[in-house]
Structures are given as C-alpha cells and as structure tokens.
Design a protein around this motif. Sequence first.
Motif, short mmCIF file in Angstrom:
data_model
loop_
_atom_site.label_atom_id
_atom_site.label_comp_id
_atom_site.label_asym_id
_atom_site.label_seq_id
_atom_site.Cartn_x
_atom_site.Cartn_y
_atom_site.Cartn_z
N MET A 2 -4.77 -7.91 16.08
CA MET A 2 -5.48 -7.96 14.64
C MET A 2 -5.32 -9.39 14.23
O MET A 2 -4.61 -10.11 14.34
N ASP A 3 -6.64 -9.64 13.41
CA ASP A 3 -6.31 -10.97 12.94
C ASP A 3 -5.71 -11.05 11.75
O ASP A 3 -5.17 -9.82 11.08
N GLU A 4 -5.40 -12.04 10.89
CA GLU A 4 -4.36 -12.20 9.75
C GLU A 4 -5.06 -11.48 8.79
O GLU A 4 -4.24 -11.10 7.76
N GLN A 5 -6.46 -10.86 8.54
CA GLN A 5 -6.97 -10.31 7.42
C GLN A 5 -6.98 -8.82 7.48
O GLN A 5 -7.33 -8.02 6.82
N GLU A 6 -6.35 -8.45 8.64
CA GLU A 6 -6.31 -7.15 9.24
C GLU A 6 -4.97 -6.56 8.82
O GLU A 6 -3.98 -7.06 9.24
N VAL A 7 -4.93 -4.96 8.34
CA VAL A 7 -3.62 -4.43 8.15
C VAL A 7 -3.67 -3.19 9.00
O VAL A 7 -4.49 -2.73 9.23
N ALA A 8 -2.37 -3.13 9.79
CA ALA A 8 -2.45 -1.86 10.64
C ALA A 8 -2.55 -0.81 10.01
O ALA A 8 -2.38 -0.47 8.86
N ALA A 9 -3.00 0.20 10.79
CA ALA A 9 -3.61 1.60 10.29
C ALA A 9 -2.21 1.96 9.86
O ALA A 9 -1.26 2.19 10.11
N SER A 10 -2.45 2.98 8.62
CA SER A 10 -1.35 3.33 7.82
C SER A 10 -1.60 4.44 7.04
O SER A 10 -3.08 5.04 7.14
N GLU A 11 -0.80 5.16 6.14
CA GLU A 11 -1.18 6.04 5.36
C GLU A 11 -2.24 5.69 4.15
O GLU A 11 -2.71 6.25 3.37
N LYS A 12 -2.03 4.30 3.91
CA LYS A 12 -2.83 3.65 2.98
C LYS A 12 -4.18 3.88 3.09
O LYS A 12 -4.73 3.70 4.19
N ALA A 13 -4.99 4.21 2.05
CA ALA A 13 -6.45 4.42 2.10
C ALA A 13 -7.30 3.39 1.93
O ALA A 13 -7.01 2.34 1.13
N CYS A 14 -8.58 3.02 2.44
CA CYS A 14 -9.46 2.07 2.20
C CYS A 14 -9.82 2.39 0.51
O CYS A 14 -9.77 3.58 0.09
N GLU A 15 -9.76 1.37 -0.02
CA GLU A 15 -10.12 1.52 -1.48
C GLU A 15 -11.68 1.80 -1.99
O GLU A 15 -11.66 1.93 -3.08
N LEU A 16 -12.42 1.78 -1.08
CA LEU A 16 -13.66 2.15 -1.34
C LEU A 16 -13.98 3.80 -0.88
O LEU A 16 -14.56 4.64 -1.68
N CYS A 17 -13.77 4.00 0.40
CA CYS A 17 -14.20 5.15 0.79
C CYS A 17 -12.86 6.32 1.23
O CYS A 17 -13.20 7.57 1.16
N GLY A 18 -11.84 5.61 0.67
CA GLY A 18 -10.58 6.59 0.85
C GLY A 18 -10.18 7.32 2.02
O GLY A 18 -9.38 7.67 2.08
N ARG A 19 -10.65 6.58 3.24
CA ARG A 19 -10.23 7.17 4.39
C ARG A 19 -8.94 6.59 4.78
O ARG A 19 -8.56 5.35 4.41
N THR A 20 -8.07 7.29 5.65
CA THR A 20 -6.80 6.86 5.90
C THR A 20 -6.79 6.74 7.42
O THR A 20 -7.51 7.17 8.15
#
Length: 114
Positions: A2-20
């Motif tokens: 991943m590049d420095e702007q990317e966060v690993a997949a987690s329980e945290k949801a996308c702040e626009l679509c809400g997908r986790t």
Amino acid sequence: MMDEQEVAASEKACELCGRTQLPLTRHHLIPQARHNKARTQRKFDKQAMKNQIAYLCRACHSQVHAVLSNQELAQNYHSMSDLRRHPEIARFATWIANKPTGLKVTVRSYKDKG
C-alpha cells in the motif's frame, strides 16, 4: 504494497459509502495541491489544512476527484457534509454502498462536460 495514503482493510467504514472490510485511502478535505495558494491560506489555518482528512474507499476517492477539481474541493466541498450534498457524489455513494468489496469500478470524469 500500500502507498502511504492507504489504510489497511479494517472494520472502519468508508466515510462516503459506508462499506467496510476494504482498504481506505486518506482524502485531504482541503487538497494538498491548494495548500500553497493565497486564497486557501486566507481561508484555512495550517492545522486545518493538514489535519482535515476523510477515510474513503478507493472507488469513492476516485469519484470525488473525477467530479470535482482541487479548487472546487478547497472552496466549496472541504467537509464531509459538503461532499455528501454534491449530487454526483451522493448518487455514486448510494449506488456503490451495497456493492461487493472486490468490485472493480471505472470512474468517469465529469469535469470536462460543459
């Protein structure tokens, strides 16, 4: 990797679509490309420019930048509530919200339309 702007997949949801359960990217609500512009510097302090960040999935992040220029983002869409109110962004977020994590999405640019 991943590049420095990317966060690993987690329980945290996308702040626009809400997908986790998918990698999230860091979206500077006040685009970094505008930080050195006088208008941006008059409107926002350095801490706001640096720290106002949203975590978006790659599809939503790409859609935001396909629809809005950095200047538009800095002037009119520098908060999540502002982004959610934009018709194209809202339509996309609603559409993708129930799509599977692995779906490959092609984003069209709307900037060049007159």
